[in-house]
Write a protein that holds these residues in place. Structure first.
Motif, short mmCIF file in Angstrom:
data_model
loop_
_atom_site.label_atom_id
_atom_site.label_comp_id
_atom_site.label_asym_id
_atom_site.label_seq_id
_atom_site.Cartn_x
_atom_site.Cartn_y
_atom_site.Cartn_z
N TYR A 129 -9.06 -2.69 -2.79
CA TYR A 129 -8.57 -3.14 -1.49
C TYR A 129 -9.44 -2.58 -0.37
O TYR A 129 -9.88 -3.31 0.54
CB TYR A 129 -7.12 -2.71 -1.29
N HIS A 169 -5.06 3.37 -8.67
CA HIS A 169 -6.35 3.72 -8.09
C HIS A 169 -7.28 2.51 -8.02
O HIS A 169 -7.98 2.29 -7.02
CB HIS A 169 -7.01 4.83 -8.91
N LEU A 226 1.87 1.85 -3.55
CA LEU A 226 0.74 2.30 -4.36
C LEU A 226 0.41 3.78 -4.10
O LEU A 226 0.13 4.53 -5.04
CB LEU A 226 -0.50 1.45 -4.07
N THR A 227 0.44 4.19 -2.83
CA THR A 227 0.14 5.59 -2.55
C THR A 227 1.24 6.51 -3.06
O THR A 227 0.96 7.64 -3.50
CB THR A 227 -0.08 5.82 -1.04
N LEU A 254 -6.10 0.23 -5.14
CA LEU A 254 -6.36 0.81 -3.83
C LEU A 254 -7.85 0.80 -3.49
O LEU A 254 -8.24 0.42 -2.38
CB LEU A 254 -5.83 2.25 -3.77
N TYR A 271 -8.77 6.47 1.07
CA TYR A 271 -7.73 6.81 0.09
C TYR A 271 -7.12 8.18 0.39
O TYR A 271 -5.91 8.36 0.41
CB TYR A 271 -8.33 6.78 -1.30
N LEU A 289 0.82 -1.21 0.00
CA LEU A 289 0.00 0.00 0.00
C LEU A 289 0.85 1.26 0.00
O LEU A 289 0.49 2.26 -0.62
CB LEU A 289 -0.93 0.00 1.22
#
Length: 422
Positions: free
Chosen positions: A211, A205, A179-180, A208, A251, A176
Protein backbone atom coordinates in the motif's frame (compact mmCIF):
# COMPACT_ATOMS: atom_id res chain seq x y z
CA UNK A 1 23.05 -14.28 18.65
CA UNK A 2 22.71 -14.07 22.40
CA UNK A 3 24.82 -15.99 24.84
CA UNK A 4 23.85 -19.61 25.43
CA UNK A 5 22.04 -20.76 28.55
CA UNK A 6 25.10 -22.49 29.97
CA UNK A 7 26.95 -19.15 30.11
CA UNK A 8 24.24 -17.68 32.33
CA UNK A 9 23.36 -20.69 34.49
CA UNK A 10 25.64 -19.70 37.34
CA UNK A 11 24.26 -16.18 37.40
CA UNK A 12 20.57 -17.16 37.58
CA UNK A 13 20.74 -20.17 39.89
CA UNK A 14 18.78 -19.50 43.03
CA UNK A 15 16.74 -16.69 41.47
CA UNK A 16 13.22 -17.24 42.84
CA UNK A 17 11.52 -15.59 39.88
CA UNK A 18 13.48 -17.56 37.31
CA UNK A 19 12.97 -20.85 39.11
CA UNK A 20 9.25 -20.15 39.19
CA UNK A 21 9.09 -20.62 35.42
CA UNK A 22 8.24 -16.99 34.65
CA UNK A 23 7.72 -16.27 30.94
CA UNK A 24 7.78 -12.55 30.18
CA UNK A 25 7.41 -13.24 26.45
CA UNK A 26 4.00 -14.90 26.89
CA UNK A 27 1.39 -12.41 25.57
CA UNK A 28 -1.24 -13.88 27.88
CA UNK A 29 0.69 -12.49 30.85
CA UNK A 30 -0.36 -9.02 29.70
CA UNK A 31 -3.93 -9.89 28.73
CA UNK A 32 -4.86 -12.26 31.57
CA UNK A 33 -2.07 -12.07 34.16
CA UNK A 34 -0.77 -9.55 36.67
CA UNK A 35 2.36 -8.06 35.12
CA UNK A 36 2.72 -5.21 37.70
CA UNK A 37 2.96 -7.78 40.51
CA UNK A 38 5.71 -9.64 38.66
CA UNK A 39 7.56 -6.39 37.99
CA UNK A 40 7.51 -5.62 41.72
CA UNK A 41 9.18 -8.98 42.39
CA UNK A 42 11.79 -8.36 39.70
CA UNK A 43 12.58 -4.86 40.98
CA UNK A 44 13.23 -6.33 44.44
CA UNK A 45 16.03 -8.58 43.12
CA UNK A 46 19.62 -7.46 43.60
CA UNK A 47 20.55 -8.60 40.08
CA UNK A 48 18.88 -8.50 36.69
CA UNK A 49 16.70 -11.47 35.77
CA UNK A 50 17.74 -13.68 32.83
CA UNK A 51 15.09 -15.53 30.81
CA UNK A 52 16.15 -18.31 28.48
CA UNK A 53 13.72 -18.37 25.54
CA UNK A 54 15.11 -21.29 23.53
CA UNK A 55 18.37 -23.21 23.20
CA UNK A 56 20.22 -20.27 21.69
CA UNK A 57 18.46 -17.12 22.85
CA UNK A 58 17.51 -15.31 26.02
CA UNK A 59 17.51 -11.83 27.50
CA UNK A 60 18.13 -9.74 30.59
CA UNK A 61 15.12 -7.86 31.96
CA UNK A 62 15.51 -4.22 32.99
CA UNK A 63 12.72 -3.16 35.35
CA UNK A 64 13.99 -0.20 37.39
CA UNK A 65 13.68 3.39 36.22
CA UNK A 66 17.38 4.27 36.47
CA UNK A 67 18.49 1.15 34.61
CA UNK A 68 15.86 1.69 31.91
CA UNK A 69 16.93 5.30 31.50
CA UNK A 70 20.55 4.23 31.14
CA UNK A 71 19.87 1.55 28.52
CA UNK A 72 17.61 3.73 26.37
CA UNK A 73 19.99 6.71 26.44
CA UNK A 74 23.26 4.86 25.84
CA UNK A 75 22.88 3.81 22.22
CA UNK A 76 26.62 3.18 21.88
CA UNK A 77 26.51 0.40 24.49
CA UNK A 78 22.94 -0.77 23.88
CA UNK A 79 22.15 -0.73 20.17
CA UNK A 80 18.70 -0.77 18.60
CA UNK A 81 19.92 -1.66 15.11
CA UNK A 82 19.50 -5.43 15.52
CA UNK A 83 15.84 -5.07 16.47
CA UNK A 84 13.62 -3.60 19.16
CA UNK A 85 10.94 -6.28 19.70
CA UNK A 86 11.40 -9.36 21.86
CA UNK A 87 9.50 -11.46 19.30
CA UNK A 88 12.42 -10.89 16.92
CA UNK A 89 14.95 -12.22 19.43
CA UNK A 90 17.75 -14.03 17.61
CA UNK A 91 16.80 -12.58 14.21
CA UNK A 92 18.28 -9.25 13.19
CA UNK A 93 15.65 -6.77 12.01
CA UNK A 94 15.94 -6.36 8.21
CA UNK A 95 15.07 -2.65 8.62
CA UNK A 96 18.12 -2.04 10.81
CA UNK A 97 19.93 1.10 9.67
CA UNK A 98 17.04 2.09 7.37
CA UNK A 99 14.11 2.72 9.73
CA UNK A 100 14.23 5.34 12.49
CA UNK A 101 13.23 2.89 15.23
CA UNK A 102 16.11 0.54 14.42
CA UNK A 103 18.83 3.03 13.51
CA UNK A 104 21.36 4.50 15.95
CA UNK A 105 22.97 7.95 15.90
CA UNK A 106 24.50 9.67 14.09
CA UNK A 107 22.50 8.29 11.13
CA UNK A 108 19.32 8.21 13.22
CA UNK A 109 19.71 11.87 14.20
CA UNK A 110 20.21 12.97 10.60
CA UNK A 111 17.28 10.87 9.36
CA UNK A 112 14.78 12.27 11.86
CA UNK A 113 15.65 15.98 11.87
CA UNK A 114 13.22 17.09 9.12
CA UNK A 115 10.40 14.91 10.42
CA UNK A 116 11.02 16.20 13.94
CA UNK A 117 10.68 19.80 12.72
CA UNK A 118 7.33 18.92 11.13
CA UNK A 119 6.10 17.48 14.43
CA UNK A 120 7.15 20.15 16.94
CA UNK A 121 4.61 21.27 19.52
CA UNK A 122 4.08 24.53 17.63
CA UNK A 123 3.63 22.74 14.31
CA UNK A 124 1.12 20.20 15.59
CA UNK A 125 -0.83 22.87 17.49
CA UNK A 126 -1.77 24.29 14.09
CA UNK A 127 -3.68 21.02 13.58
CA UNK A 128 -5.78 21.50 16.73
CA UNK A 129 -9.05 22.24 14.90
CA UNK A 130 -8.60 19.26 12.58
CA UNK A 131 -7.82 16.92 15.48
CA UNK A 132 -10.77 18.22 17.51
CA UNK A 133 -13.15 17.67 14.61
CA UNK A 134 -11.97 14.07 14.13
CA UNK A 135 -12.19 13.33 17.85
CA UNK A 136 -15.69 14.73 18.22
CA UNK A 137 -16.81 12.62 15.27
CA UNK A 138 -15.43 9.46 16.91
CA UNK A 139 -16.94 10.01 20.38
CA UNK A 140 -20.24 11.64 19.39
CA UNK A 141 -22.15 8.30 19.24
CA UNK A 142 -21.47 7.90 22.98
CA UNK A 143 -24.34 10.30 23.61
CA UNK A 144 -26.92 8.28 21.66
CA UNK A 145 -27.97 6.32 24.74
CA UNK A 146 -26.77 2.87 23.69
CA UNK A 147 -23.68 0.84 24.56
CA UNK A 148 -20.54 2.41 23.12
CA UNK A 149 -17.28 0.48 22.67
CA UNK A 150 -14.83 3.12 23.86
CA UNK A 151 -11.76 1.02 23.00
CA UNK A 152 -12.80 0.46 19.41
CA UNK A 153 -13.34 4.20 18.99
CA UNK A 154 -9.91 5.08 20.36
CA UNK A 155 -8.24 2.35 18.30
CA UNK A 156 -9.51 4.24 15.24
CA UNK A 157 -8.19 7.54 16.58
CA UNK A 158 -4.48 7.39 15.63
CA UNK A 159 -5.27 6.35 12.07
CA UNK A 160 -7.65 9.27 11.67
CA UNK A 161 -5.12 11.81 12.95
CA UNK A 162 -1.98 10.32 11.39
CA UNK A 163 -3.84 9.45 8.20
CA UNK A 164 -4.84 13.07 7.75
CA UNK A 165 -1.32 14.35 8.44
CA UNK A 166 0.19 11.76 6.08
CA UNK A 167 -2.30 12.45 3.31
CA UNK A 168 -3.82 8.96 3.40
CA UNK A 169 -7.27 8.75 1.81
CA UNK A 170 -10.06 8.48 4.37
CA UNK A 171 -11.56 5.44 2.67
CA UNK A 172 -8.44 3.46 3.69
CA UNK A 173 -8.30 4.44 7.37
CA UNK A 174 -10.36 1.60 8.82
CA UNK A 175 -8.51 -1.07 6.84
CA UNK A 176 -5.09 0.34 7.71
CA UNK A 177 -6.06 0.70 11.37
CA UNK A 178 -6.89 -2.99 11.57
CA UNK A 179 -3.69 -3.99 9.75
CA UNK A 180 -1.50 -1.98 12.13
CA UNK A 181 -3.31 -3.50 15.12
CA UNK A 182 -2.65 -6.94 13.64
CA UNK A 183 1.06 -6.08 13.52
CA UNK A 184 1.21 -5.29 17.25
CA UNK A 185 -1.23 -7.97 18.46
CA UNK A 186 -0.92 -10.93 16.11
CA UNK A 187 -1.24 -13.28 19.10
CA UNK A 188 -4.77 -12.04 19.73
CA UNK A 189 -7.43 -14.47 18.42
CA UNK A 190 -9.55 -11.54 17.24
CA UNK A 191 -6.77 -10.34 14.94
CA UNK A 192 -4.93 -13.55 14.10
CA UNK A 193 -5.71 -15.25 10.80
CA UNK A 194 -6.54 -18.97 10.43
CA UNK A 195 -2.96 -19.89 9.47
CA UNK A 196 -1.41 -18.68 12.72
CA UNK A 197 0.69 -15.80 13.96
CA UNK A 198 3.58 -15.94 11.49
CA UNK A 199 1.31 -16.02 8.45
CA UNK A 200 -0.87 -13.27 9.92
CA UNK A 201 2.13 -10.98 10.37
CA UNK A 202 3.54 -11.80 6.95
CA UNK A 203 0.23 -11.01 5.24
CA UNK A 204 -0.26 -7.78 7.19
CA UNK A 205 3.27 -6.59 6.45
CA UNK A 206 2.92 -7.46 2.77
CA UNK A 207 -0.33 -5.53 2.45
CA UNK A 208 0.94 -2.49 4.35
CA UNK A 209 4.21 -2.25 2.45
CA UNK A 210 2.49 -2.72 -0.92
CA UNK A 211 0.00 0.00 0.00
CA UNK A 212 2.71 2.47 0.97
CA UNK A 213 4.73 1.63 -2.13
CA UNK A 214 1.81 2.74 -4.29
CA UNK A 215 1.15 5.79 -2.13
CA UNK A 216 4.81 6.88 -2.22
CA UNK A 217 4.87 6.62 -6.01
CA UNK A 218 1.71 8.74 -6.22
CA UNK A 219 3.01 11.34 -3.76
CA UNK A 220 6.33 11.63 -5.61
CA UNK A 221 4.36 12.68 -8.66
CA UNK A 222 1.94 14.81 -6.61
CA UNK A 223 3.87 16.35 -3.69
CA UNK A 224 2.07 18.29 -0.95
CA UNK A 225 2.99 19.52 2.54
CA UNK A 226 2.00 16.29 4.34
CA UNK A 227 4.28 14.02 6.39
CA UNK A 228 4.71 11.57 3.55
CA UNK A 229 6.07 14.38 1.39
CA UNK A 230 8.39 15.32 4.27
CA UNK A 231 9.82 11.79 4.25
CA UNK A 232 10.18 11.84 0.47
CA UNK A 233 12.08 15.12 0.71
CA UNK A 234 14.32 14.01 3.58
CA UNK A 235 18.02 13.85 2.80
CA UNK A 236 20.82 12.33 4.85
CA UNK A 237 24.34 11.25 4.08
CA UNK A 238 24.12 13.45 0.97
CA UNK A 239 21.17 11.63 -0.59
CA UNK A 240 17.40 11.31 -0.45
CA UNK A 241 15.78 8.39 1.32
CA UNK A 242 15.32 5.38 -0.93
CA UNK A 243 11.75 4.19 -1.63
CA UNK A 244 12.34 1.25 0.71
CA UNK A 245 13.46 3.57 3.53
CA UNK A 246 10.45 5.84 3.03
CA UNK A 247 8.03 2.91 3.07
CA UNK A 248 9.66 1.40 6.14
CA UNK A 249 9.39 4.69 8.03
CA UNK A 250 5.75 5.19 6.98
CA UNK A 251 5.06 1.82 8.56
CA UNK A 252 7.00 2.79 11.69
CA UNK A 253 5.13 6.09 12.07
CA UNK A 254 1.72 4.45 11.85
CA UNK A 255 2.73 1.65 14.20
CA UNK A 256 4.06 4.12 16.76
CA UNK A 257 0.88 6.19 16.68
CA UNK A 258 -1.28 3.08 16.95
CA UNK A 259 0.52 2.03 20.13
CA UNK A 260 0.92 5.27 22.05
CA UNK A 261 -2.30 7.19 21.40
CA UNK A 262 -5.33 4.98 22.15
CA UNK A 263 -4.32 2.94 25.15
CA UNK A 264 -3.80 5.53 27.88
CA UNK A 265 -7.42 6.77 27.61
CA UNK A 266 -8.51 3.15 27.44
CA UNK A 267 -6.74 2.38 30.71
CA UNK A 268 -8.36 5.39 32.36
CA UNK A 269 -11.82 4.38 31.23
CA UNK A 270 -11.40 0.67 31.95
CA UNK A 271 -9.89 1.05 35.41
CA UNK A 272 -11.49 4.22 36.80
CA UNK A 273 -14.99 4.44 35.35
CA UNK A 274 -17.49 4.94 38.15
CA UNK A 275 -14.75 5.95 40.63
CA UNK A 276 -13.76 9.20 42.31
CA UNK A 277 -10.69 9.37 40.05
CA UNK A 278 -12.73 9.85 36.88
CA UNK A 279 -15.20 12.15 38.63
CA UNK A 280 -12.34 14.29 40.01
CA UNK A 281 -10.73 14.64 36.59
CA UNK A 282 -14.02 15.49 34.89
CA UNK A 283 -14.75 18.19 37.48
CA UNK A 284 -11.33 19.88 37.22
CA UNK A 285 -10.28 20.97 33.70
CA UNK A 286 -7.12 22.50 35.15
CA UNK A 287 -5.63 19.02 35.73
CA UNK A 288 -5.92 17.95 32.08
CA UNK A 289 -2.18 18.35 31.40
CA UNK A 290 -0.85 16.53 34.47
CA UNK A 291 -3.60 13.90 34.35
CA UNK A 292 -2.80 13.10 30.73
CA UNK A 293 0.85 12.52 31.66
CA UNK A 294 -0.24 10.30 34.53
CA UNK A 295 -2.45 8.31 32.16
CA UNK A 296 0.58 7.76 29.92
CA UNK A 297 2.71 6.65 32.88
CA UNK A 298 0.00 4.36 34.21
CA UNK A 299 -0.78 2.68 30.90
CA UNK A 300 2.78 2.58 29.51
CA UNK A 301 1.27 1.49 26.19
CA UNK A 302 4.60 0.44 24.67
CA UNK A 303 5.33 -2.54 26.86
CA UNK A 304 9.00 -3.05 26.05
CA UNK A 305 12.03 -2.14 23.96
CA UNK A 306 14.75 -4.62 23.06
CA UNK A 307 18.40 -3.66 22.83
CA UNK A 308 21.67 -5.60 22.37
CA UNK A 309 24.86 -4.92 24.32
CA UNK A 310 27.72 -3.95 22.04
CA UNK A 311 30.35 -4.57 24.72
CA UNK A 312 30.74 -6.19 28.12
CA UNK A 313 29.08 -4.05 30.77
CA UNK A 314 27.92 -4.37 34.38
CA UNK A 315 24.46 -3.21 35.37
CA UNK A 316 22.55 -3.79 38.62
CA UNK A 317 25.32 -6.10 39.94
CA UNK A 318 24.96 -8.16 36.76
CA UNK A 319 27.71 -8.81 34.16
CA UNK A 320 26.17 -8.40 30.71
CA UNK A 321 28.23 -9.83 27.85
CA UNK A 322 28.65 -8.22 24.45
CA UNK A 323 25.88 -9.59 22.23
CA UNK A 324 23.44 -10.20 25.08
CA UNK A 325 19.86 -9.08 24.55
CA UNK A 326 18.48 -6.60 27.10
CA UNK A 327 14.74 -5.91 27.34
CA UNK A 328 13.51 -2.71 28.99
CA UNK A 329 10.02 -3.16 30.46
CA UNK A 330 8.60 0.37 30.38
CA UNK A 331 5.59 -0.40 32.55
CA UNK A 332 7.90 -1.72 35.26
CA UNK A 333 10.17 1.34 35.13
CA UNK A 334 7.15 3.66 35.22
CA UNK A 335 5.95 2.09 38.47
CA UNK A 336 9.28 2.26 40.26
CA UNK A 337 8.75 3.86 43.68
CA UNK A 338 12.30 5.19 43.63
CA UNK A 339 11.38 7.40 40.68
CA UNK A 340 7.67 8.01 41.40
CA UNK A 341 6.49 8.45 45.01
CA UNK A 342 3.46 6.22 45.61
CA UNK A 343 3.98 4.81 42.14
CA UNK A 344 1.04 2.40 42.46
CA UNK A 345 -1.34 5.33 43.01
CA UNK A 346 -2.91 7.09 40.02
CA UNK A 347 -2.34 10.75 40.87
CA UNK A 348 -4.08 13.26 38.59
CA UNK A 349 -1.84 16.04 39.87
CA UNK A 350 1.50 14.20 39.83
CA UNK A 351 4.34 16.60 39.16
CA UNK A 352 7.07 16.13 38.16
CA UNK A 353 6.28 13.08 36.06
CA UNK A 354 9.27 12.07 33.95
CA UNK A 355 7.70 8.84 32.74
CA UNK A 356 9.20 6.70 29.97
CA UNK A 357 6.00 6.06 28.01
CA UNK A 358 7.56 7.75 24.96
CA UNK A 359 11.02 6.37 25.68
CA UNK A 360 14.00 8.62 26.41
CA UNK A 361 17.23 9.58 24.70
CA UNK A 362 17.84 9.60 20.93
CA UNK A 363 14.85 7.35 20.22
CA UNK A 364 12.39 9.52 22.15
CA UNK A 365 9.11 9.23 20.24
CA UNK A 366 9.22 11.69 17.33
CA UNK A 367 5.42 12.08 17.49
CA UNK A 368 5.15 12.78 21.22
CA UNK A 369 3.82 16.33 20.76
CA UNK A 370 1.09 15.10 18.42
CA UNK A 371 0.15 12.29 20.78
CA UNK A 372 0.01 14.62 23.80
CA UNK A 373 -2.13 17.20 21.99
CA UNK A 374 -4.48 14.51 20.73
CA UNK A 375 -4.92 13.00 24.19
CA UNK A 376 -5.51 16.33 25.91
CA UNK A 377 -8.15 17.27 23.34
CA UNK A 378 -9.76 13.85 23.71
CA UNK A 379 -10.09 14.07 27.48
CA UNK A 380 -11.24 17.70 27.31
CA UNK A 381 -13.95 17.00 24.73
CA UNK A 382 -15.01 13.78 26.44
CA UNK A 383 -15.59 15.43 29.82
CA UNK A 384 -17.04 18.61 28.32
CA UNK A 385 -19.70 16.72 26.35
CA UNK A 386 -20.59 13.74 28.56
CA UNK A 387 -21.01 12.68 32.16
CA UNK A 388 -22.44 9.78 34.16
CA UNK A 389 -20.01 7.28 32.60
CA UNK A 390 -21.03 3.70 33.40
CA UNK A 391 -19.52 0.31 32.57
CA UNK A 392 -21.82 -1.69 30.28
CA UNK A 393 -20.03 -5.05 30.18
CA UNK A 394 -16.69 -6.76 30.69
CA UNK A 395 -13.55 -5.21 29.26
CA UNK A 396 -11.14 -7.19 27.09
CA UNK A 397 -7.37 -6.73 26.94
CA UNK A 398 -5.31 -7.08 23.78
CA UNK A 399 -3.21 -10.23 23.78
CA UNK A 400 0.24 -8.87 23.02
CA UNK A 401 3.64 -8.73 24.69
CA UNK A 402 4.50 -5.48 22.88
CA UNK A 403 1.47 -3.27 23.45
CA UNK A 404 -0.27 -2.91 26.80
CA UNK A 405 -3.87 -2.11 26.01
CA UNK A 406 -7.54 -2.88 25.65
CA UNK A 407 -9.58 -3.88 22.62
CA UNK A 408 -13.11 -3.67 24.06
CA UNK A 409 -14.52 -1.33 26.74
CA UNK A 410 -18.32 -1.18 26.58
CA UNK A 411 -19.67 1.91 28.34
CA UNK A 412 -22.64 4.27 28.44
CA UNK A 413 -22.79 8.00 29.20
CA UNK A 414 -25.17 10.93 29.15
CA UNK A 415 -24.86 14.21 27.32
CA UNK A 416 -24.11 17.14 29.58
CA UNK A 417 -26.82 19.74 29.88
CA UNK A 418 -24.27 22.25 31.13
CA UNK A 419 -20.57 22.73 30.52
CA UNK A 420 -17.87 20.79 32.35
CA UNK A 421 -16.85 23.61 34.68
CA UNK A 422 -20.42 24.76 35.42
Amino acid sequence: MTTSSSTHSARISGCPVHNGGLDLVDPMLYSDGDAPAIWRRLRALDTLHWQQVDNDNGFWSVVSYDDADRVLRDWAVFTSERGTLVDLLGHDDPAGGRQLAVTDPPRHTEMRVRLQKALTARAVDRQRDMITSLLVELIEPLGDGGVFDFAQATLALPMAVSGTLMGIPRRDWSWLSRLTTVCIAADDPEYQGPDGKAATLENAHRELFAYFQDLVEFRRANPTDDLLSVLIGTTFEGRHMSPGEIISNCYSLLLGANVTTPHSPNFVMAEFIGTDVLADWAAHPEVDATATEEALRWASPVNHFLRYATQDVVMHNTPIAAGDAVVVWLGAANRDDKAFPDAEVFNLRRKPNKHLAFGVGPHYCVGHSLARLTLRILFSELFERFDDFQAAGPTERLRSNFVSGFKHIPITAKRRTRGRSS
